[in-house]
Motif scaffolding. Structure first.
Motif, PDB file in Angstrom:
ATOM      1  N   ASN A 249     -41.351 -10.828 -22.185  1.00 27.80           N
ATOM      2  CA  ASN A 249     -43.162 -10.645 -22.499  1.00 27.80           C
ATOM      3  C   ASN A 249     -43.825 -11.074 -23.817  1.00 27.80           C
ATOM      4  OD1 ASN A 249     -43.662 -10.756 -19.326  1.00 27.80           O
ATOM      5  ND2 ASN A 249     -43.875  -8.362 -19.897  1.00 27.80           N
ATOM      6  N   SER A 250     -42.483 -11.651 -24.479  1.00 23.62           N
ATOM      7  CA  SER A 250     -42.794 -11.853 -26.004  1.00 23.62           C
ATOM      8  C   SER A 250     -43.667 -13.002 -26.483  1.00 23.62           C
ATOM      9  CB  SER A 250     -41.672 -12.293 -26.758  1.00 23.62           C
ATOM     10  OG  SER A 250     -40.471 -13.364 -25.907  1.00 23.62           O
ATOM     11  N   VAL A 251     -44.104 -13.879 -25.353  1.00 20.87           N
ATOM     12  CA  VAL A 251     -45.225 -15.183 -25.743  1.00 20.87           C
ATOM     13  C   VAL A 251     -46.081 -15.149 -25.697  1.00 20.87           C
ATOM     14  CG1 VAL A 251     -45.336 -17.370 -25.015  1.00 20.87           C
ATOM     15  CG2 VAL A 251     -43.211 -17.422 -24.690  1.00 20.87           C
ATOM     16  N   SER A 252     -47.234 -14.547 -25.459  1.00 20.41           N
ATOM     17  CA  SER A 252     -48.643 -14.769 -26.117  1.00 20.41           C
ATOM     18  C   SER A 252     -49.328 -15.160 -25.455  1.00 20.41           C
ATOM     19  CB  SER A 252     -49.020 -14.743 -27.599  1.00 20.41           C
ATOM     20  OG  SER A 252     -48.101 -13.176 -27.882  1.00 20.41           O
ATOM     21  N   GLU A 253     -50.063 -14.211 -24.366  1.00 21.62           N
ATOM     22  CA  GLU A 253     -51.160 -15.148 -23.556  1.00 21.62           C
ATOM     23  C   GLU A 253     -52.295 -16.429 -23.778  1.00 21.62           C
ATOM     24  OE1 GLU A 253     -54.757 -13.854 -20.586  1.00 21.62           O
ATOM     25  OE2 GLU A 253     -53.891 -12.192 -21.503  1.00 21.62           O
ATOM     26  N   GLY A 254     -51.614 -17.097 -23.321  1.00 23.76           N
ATOM     27  CA  GLY A 254     -52.035 -18.475 -23.951  1.00 23.76           C
ATOM     28  C   GLY A 254     -51.726 -19.526 -24.512  1.00 23.76           C
ATOM     29  N   GLU A 255     -50.564 -18.819 -25.286  1.00 23.03           N
ATOM     30  CA  GLU A 255     -49.301 -19.665 -25.272  1.00 23.03           C
ATOM     31  C   GLU A 255     -48.787 -20.502 -24.411  1.00 23.03           C
ATOM     32  OE1 GLU A 255     -46.771 -18.179 -28.439  1.00 23.03           O
ATOM     33  OE2 GLU A 255     -48.219 -17.220 -29.322  1.00 23.03           O
ATOM     34  N   THR A 256     -48.168 -21.838 -24.386  1.00 20.82           N
ATOM     35  CA  THR A 256     -47.492 -22.375 -23.446  1.00 20.82           C
ATOM     36  C   THR A 256     -46.474 -22.216 -24.222  1.00 20.82           C
ATOM     37  OG1 THR A 256     -47.211 -24.570 -25.590  1.00 20.82           O
ATOM     38  CG2 THR A 256     -48.855 -24.280 -23.204  1.00 20.82           C
ATOM     39  N   GLY A 257     -45.442 -22.829 -22.846  1.00 17.96           N
ATOM     40  CA  GLY A 257     -43.844 -22.477 -22.911  1.00 17.96           C
ATOM     41  C   GLY A 257     -43.336 -22.504 -21.901  1.00 17.96           C
ATOM     42  N   SER A 259     -40.754 -19.615 -19.262  1.00 20.15           N
ATOM     43  CA  SER A 259     -40.316 -18.675 -19.172  1.00 20.15           C
ATOM     44  C   SER A 259     -39.294 -18.736 -18.445  1.00 20.15           C
ATOM     45  CB  SER A 259     -41.317 -17.737 -17.718  1.00 20.15           C
ATOM     46  OG  SER A 259     -41.398 -18.633 -17.100  1.00 20.15           O
ATOM     47  N   GLU A 260     -38.747 -19.511 -18.395  1.00 19.12           N
ATOM     48  CA  GLU A 260     -37.321 -20.391 -17.761  1.00 19.12           C
ATOM     49  C   GLU A 260     -36.523 -19.651 -18.230  1.00 19.12           C
ATOM     50  OE1 GLU A 260     -36.039 -22.449 -14.568  1.00 19.12           O
ATOM     51  OE2 GLU A 260     -37.918 -21.481 -13.506  1.00 19.12           O
ATOM     52  N   SER A 261     -37.148 -21.160 -19.797  1.00 17.68           N
ATOM     53  CA  SER A 261     -35.979 -20.999 -20.790  1.00 17.68           C
ATOM     54  C   SER A 261     -36.702 -19.962 -21.727  1.00 17.68           C
ATOM     55  CB  SER A 261     -36.745 -22.846 -22.064  1.00 17.68           C
ATOM     56  OG  SER A 261     -37.896 -22.117 -22.245  1.00 17.68           O
ATOM     57  N   GLU A 262     -37.247 -19.397 -21.715  1.00 12.67           N
ATOM     58  CA  GLU A 262     -37.466 -17.936 -22.952  1.00 12.67           C
ATOM     59  C   GLU A 262     -36.028 -17.150 -22.381  1.00 12.67           C
ATOM     60  OE1 GLU A 262     -41.364 -17.383 -22.349  1.00 12.67           O
ATOM     61  OE2 GLU A 262     -41.756 -19.039 -23.796  1.00 12.67           O
ATOM     62  N   GLU A 263     -35.560 -17.382 -21.463  1.00 10.50           N
ATOM     63  CA  GLU A 263     -34.686 -15.789 -20.238  1.00 10.50           C
ATOM     64  C   GLU A 263     -33.439 -16.239 -20.000  1.00 10.50           C
ATOM     65  OE1 GLU A 263     -33.740 -12.451 -17.693  1.00 10.50           O
ATOM     66  OE2 GLU A 263     -35.133 -13.630 -19.660  1.00 10.50           O
TER      67      GLU A 263
END
Length: 313
Positions: A249-257, A259-263
């Protein structure tokens, strides 16, 4: 080898010259891996300490700080080497147990100036700070096996073959740390702080303040972990999640991106760190040289490093 713990209980390893007696301070506060850390010392030292009467005594000052006797008593017991091991607290903090370890180190240097001391990671930073070095926070923490270049003095120190031992140890030296022309050391790293300056009365053995020896040849310190193997290092791979902000959950709420690529990035990074922890390293060879150094003399001139140094108490 006999293993003692504080309060004193026992265990055993394997023939060498005279047996050595070591006190090892494990400075991790409430670590769930404290016994695995202890076992990594036993595994690594058993490869270079081949006398059935060699003794390791473990102390736990961070967890047993309320026990007055949970530090080596040098008025009663003689140790060939005191190891100030790694820890999970900032050595600049003023927690009661940290201040007790600081005082123990300073009292030892003052009252037993010929006593051999080896600082590892937290111990390296703590000793350096006590004698005027600056502990700094790293922008990029280090995890896994890394290489550090030996200084000219470091090359001489780790290339030395004159260890005043019989032929068995000379053979061991020629097949390990006594490699001619060795320019770097590889050690496990696990830290997000480091020494930024050279302590007063010390000489650099590895560049970037990663290893020091005192002028009187009584204190030796390493930022890296000669005691850690991959098995022990990988127990703490999860620290990378916090240190490198790899949480799911390192991406702040409201940020785009995505989650699959982050994982994917998270898994890739953790995989790389684990591979770095599995790389070959010089930990056992370093221990071999440390134990040879223990048998070498020191000037006993503790005032050389105490005089004029900044003491943090």
């Amino acid at each position: 080898m006999t293993i003692l713990e504080s309060p004193h209980s026992m265990v055993k390893t394997a023939p060498h010259s005279r047996p050595l007696k070591l006190a090892i301070l494990l400075n991790s506060y409430r670590s769930p891996f404290i016994h695995e850390i202890r076992d990594s010392y036993i595994r690594s030292l058993s490869q270079v300490t081949h006398h059935p009467d060699t003794q390791l005594s473990f102390f736990y000052p961070a967890d047993n700080y309320k026990q007055e006797n949970d530090l080596p008593d040098l008025s009663r017991d003689n140790y060939d080497l005191i190891v100030i091991g790694g820890g999970n607290a900032d050595p600049r903090k003023r927690h009661a147990w940290i201040l007790r370890v600081h005082k123990f180190i300073l009292d030892t240097v003052k009252n037993y100036p010929r006593q051999k001391i080896c600082g590892i990671c937290w111990g390296h930073q703590t000793i350096g700070m006590l004698f005027g070095g600056e502990v700094i926070d790293l922008e990029h923490p280090e995890l896994g096996v890394t290489e550090a270049a030996l200084t000219p003095l470091g090359q001489k120190f780790f290339g030395s073959r004159d260890h005043h031992h019989h032929h068995q140890q000379q053979h061991r030296a020629s097949t390990s740390h006594g490699k001619v022309g060795k320019k770097v050391l590889s050690l496990q790293q696990h830290h997000r702080r480091a020494l930024g300056t050279t302590p007063k009365g010390f000489h650099e053995l590895l560049v970037d303040s990663q290893a020091f020896v005192s002028q009187n040849n009584a204190i030796l310190t390493f930022q890296g972990h000669p005691e850690k193997d991959a098995r022990c290092a990988k127990l703490r791979v999860g620290d990378a999640v916090r240190w490198y902000s790899l949480g799911k959950n390192s991406v702040s709420e409201g940020e785009t991106g995505s989650s699959e690529s982050e994982e994917e990035e998270r898994v890739t990074m953790l995989g790389k760190i684990q591979k770095d922890m599995e790389r070959q390293h010089d930990g056992v060879e370093v221990w071999g040289r440390v134990l040879d150094w223990v048998r070498e003399g020191s000037s006993g001139a503790g005032h050389e490093i105490l005089h004029g140094g900044s003491v943090h108490l």
